[in-house]
Design a protein around this motif. Structure first.
Motif, PDB file in Angstrom:
ATOM      1  N   UNK A 216       0.819  -1.215   0.000  1.00  0.00           N
ATOM      2  CA  UNK A 216       0.000   0.000   0.000  1.00  0.00           C
ATOM      3  C   UNK A 216       0.855   1.269   0.000  1.00  0.00           C
ATOM      4  N   UNK A 217       2.052   1.183   0.568  1.00  0.00           N
ATOM      5  CA  UNK A 217       2.921   2.357   0.635  1.00  0.00           C
ATOM      6  C   UNK A 217       3.830   2.544  -0.557  1.00  0.00           C
ATOM      7  N   UNK A 218       3.624   1.755  -1.618  1.00  0.00           N
ATOM      8  CA  UNK A 218       4.422   1.908  -2.847  1.00  0.00           C
ATOM      9  C   UNK A 218       3.590   1.376  -4.005  1.00  0.00           C
ATOM     10  N   UNK A 219       2.524   2.105  -4.328  1.00  0.00           N
ATOM     11  CA  UNK A 219       1.508   1.598  -5.256  1.00  0.00           C
ATOM     12  C   UNK A 219       1.562   2.274  -6.626  1.00  0.00           C
ATOM     13  N   UNK A 220       2.768   2.456  -7.161  1.00  0.00           N
ATOM     14  CA  UNK A 220       2.893   3.181  -8.431  1.00  0.00           C
ATOM     15  C   UNK A 220       2.199   2.467  -9.587  1.00  0.00           C
ATOM     16  N   UNK A 221       2.190   1.115  -9.600  1.00  0.00           N
ATOM     17  CA  UNK A 221       1.532   0.419 -10.712  1.00  0.00           C
ATOM     18  C   UNK A 221       0.011   0.527 -10.589  1.00  0.00           C
ATOM     19  N   UNK A 222      -0.524   0.479  -9.375  1.00  0.00           N
ATOM     20  CA  UNK A 222      -1.958   0.707  -9.196  1.00  0.00           C
ATOM     21  C   UNK A 222      -2.344   2.086  -9.745  1.00  0.00           C
ATOM     22  N   UNK A 223      -1.566   3.083  -9.390  1.00  0.00           N
ATOM     23  CA  UNK A 223      -1.863   4.437  -9.862  1.00  0.00           C
ATOM     24  C   UNK A 223      -1.740   4.524 -11.380  1.00  0.00           C
ATOM     25  N   UNK A 224      -0.771   3.806 -11.926  1.00  0.00           N
ATOM     26  CA  UNK A 224      -0.570   3.810 -13.368  1.00  0.00           C
ATOM     27  C   UNK A 224      -1.738   3.149 -14.097  1.00  0.00           C
ATOM     28  N   UNK A 225      -2.201   1.997 -13.567  1.00  0.00           N
ATOM     29  CA  UNK A 225      -3.355   1.331 -14.178  1.00  0.00           C
ATOM     30  C   UNK A 225      -4.575   2.256 -14.134  1.00  0.00           C
ATOM     31  N   UNK A 226      -4.774   2.921 -13.018  1.00  0.00           N
ATOM     32  CA  UNK A 226      -5.928   3.805 -12.874  1.00  0.00           C
ATOM     33  C   UNK A 226      -5.844   4.994 -13.835  1.00  0.00           C
ATOM     34  N   UNK A 227      -4.626   5.500 -14.046  1.00  0.00           N
ATOM     35  CA  UNK A 227      -4.434   6.660 -14.917  1.00  0.00           C
ATOM     36  C   UNK A 227      -4.348   6.289 -16.388  1.00  0.00           C
ATOM     37  N   UNK A 228      -4.061   5.006 -16.670  1.00  0.00           N
ATOM     38  CA  UNK A 228      -3.879   4.581 -18.058  1.00  0.00           C
ATOM     39  C   UNK A 228      -2.527   4.967 -18.617  1.00  0.00           C
TER      40      UNK A 228
END
Length: 334
Positions: A216-228
Motif C-alpha cells: 500500500x505504501x508503494x503503489x505506483x503500478x496501481x496508480x498507473x493502471x488507474x491513470x492509463x
C-alpha cells in the motif's frame, strides 16, 4: 512479435541460455502443511518459485545479466552504474564481477545494511543518498560524468526478457510435475519482474491468471493502471523497500497492462504476518518483498483463489538477521 508484447517463447529461451553460466534454475517447492490448509481452506499445495535462492539472493540477477552481457568491450572497460534499495544493486555488483567489469551503485542511506555489505562483497562501490528520487538523479550524473552504462532496475526489453525466464521456468516446472496452474502471483516494485513473468505465463499458459501485488505504501503500478499511463508516488512508505520504486515506466507498464489480470494491495502488517508464516511453516527466511505473494494469497486473494492451483514468486531474501527478527517481532499496527 507476440500479441502480448515484444516477447516470444523463443526469445525467452535464447535469453535464458545466454545467461546460463551465471545463474541457476531455482527450485519449485510444493508448500503443503496443516497450517496452510487451515488458512486456505483447501489441501491444494501452493507452488513456491524460490528465487531467493538465485545468485545474489534475488531474481534481479537475471535482468542485470541479460542487459550487461550485451555490452561491448569498451563499455565493459568503463563499467556500469545502478540505483537500487539493494537487490538490483547486489545483482549488478554480482554481474559486474562475473563479467569482468566494475560497478558503482547508488543506494538510499536507509537501505538494509546487509544489502549494502552484500554489494561491497561483490566489489561494487556504494554511494549512499537521501532517497531514491535523489538516487535516480545521481546515477544519471555518474553515467554522464564517468561514461558508465546505467543498468536500469526495472525498465526495458532486455530486463523483461531476463525476468520472463522466471515465469517460463515456473510453468515448465509445474507441468513436469503434472500440474497446470490456475494462477500466478507476482510482486511488483517498478514492474520489471511482473512484466516479464506475466508475458511469459500468458505465452506459455494463456488460461492462467496473473495477479500483481504491491504494498500500500508503494503503489505506483496501481496508480498507473488507474491513470492509463505510467504514474509516480511522492515517497516510499513500506517495509518492503525492494518494492519501493518511485514510479512506473512505459515498457514495463505496457507489458503489465497487457498481461496482468488484476492488481491487489497488501499492507505492512500483512507482509509481516506472511514473513512469520513462511519462517515458521515453510522454513524460509525472506525479506518483506519475498513475502508479498503469500500475503496476497492469504489476504485479498484468499476467497478468489480458494482451491486454485497457485504459483507464487518468492522474489528474494537479502536482509540482515537483526532487521529480519525485528520485523517478525513487530505486532500489527506498530
Amino acid at each position: 512479435m507476440s500479441d502480448k508484447g515484444p516477447i516470444s517463447i523463443d526469445a525467452i529461451r535464447a535469453a535464458r541460455a545466454a545467461i546460463d553460466p551465471w545463474i541457476v534454475e531455482t527450485p519449485l517447492w510444493a508448500w503443503r502443511s496443516p497450517t496452510l490448509e487451515a488458512l486456505r481452506g483447501t489441501d491444494t499445495p501452493v507452488w513456491l518459485k524460490l528465487e531467493l535462492l538465485q545468485r545474489a539472493g534475488s531474481f534481479k540477477s537475471r535482468g542485470a545479466l541479460t542487459v550487461m552481457r550485451t555490452l561491448d568491450a569498451d563499455a565493459l572497460a568503463r563499467g556500469v552504474t545502478a540505483i537500487s534499495a539493494g537487490n538490483h544493486a547486489m545483482a549488478v555488483g554480482y554481474a559486474a564481477r562475473v563479467l569482468g567489469t566494475t560497478a558503482k551503485v547508488v543506494m538510499p542511506n536507509n537501505a538494509n545494511p546487509g544489502r549494502i555489505e552484500g554489494c561491497r562483497r561483490f566489489g561494487a562501490e556504494v554511494v549512499l543518498v537521501a532517497d531514491v528520487h535523489a538516487g535516480f538523479r545521481l546515477v544519471e550524473q555518474i553515467a554522464a560524468d564517468e561514461g558508465r552504462t546505467f543498468v536500469h532496475p526495472f525498465e526495458g526489453p532486455l530486463t523483461a526478457l531476463g525476468t520472463a525466464s522466471v515465469g517460463l521456468e515456473l510453468i515448465e516446472q509445474t507441468r513436469a510435475l503434472g500440474t497446470e496452474l490456475d494462477a500466478v502471483i507476482v510482486p511488483i516494485g517498478g514492474g520489471g519482474l511482473c512484466a516479464g513473468v506475466a508475458a511469459a505465463v500468458k505465452l506459455a499458459a494463456p488460461g492462467c491468471a496473473v495477479f500483481g501485488v504491491e504494498p500500500t505504501g508503494a503503489d505506483s503500478m496501481h496508480r498507473s493502471f488507474a491513470a492509463g499511463a505510467p504514474a509516480s508516488i511522492d515517497a516510499v512508505r513500506t517495509i518492503a523497500d525492494s518494492l519501493g520504486a518511485p514510479y512506473a515506466l512505459p515498457y514495463s507498464f505496457e507489458l503489465c497492462r497487457a498481461n496482468v489480470d488484476e492488481l491487489v494491495l497488501v499492507d505492512d502488517d500483512q507482509l509481516r504476518e506472511a514473513m512469520r508464516l513462511l519462517f515458521r511453516d515453510a522454513k524460509l527466511a525472506v525479506e518483506p518483498a519475498g513475502a508479498a505473494t503469500t500475503a496476497a494469497l492469504l489476504g485479498p486473494l484468499r476467497d478468489r483463489l480458494a482451491g486454485a492451483r497457485v504459483g507464487a514468486i518468492v522474489c528474494g531474501s537479502n536482509i540482515d538477521e537483526t532487521t529480519f527478527f525485528s520485523l517478525l517481532a513487530d505486532q500489527p499496527g506498530r
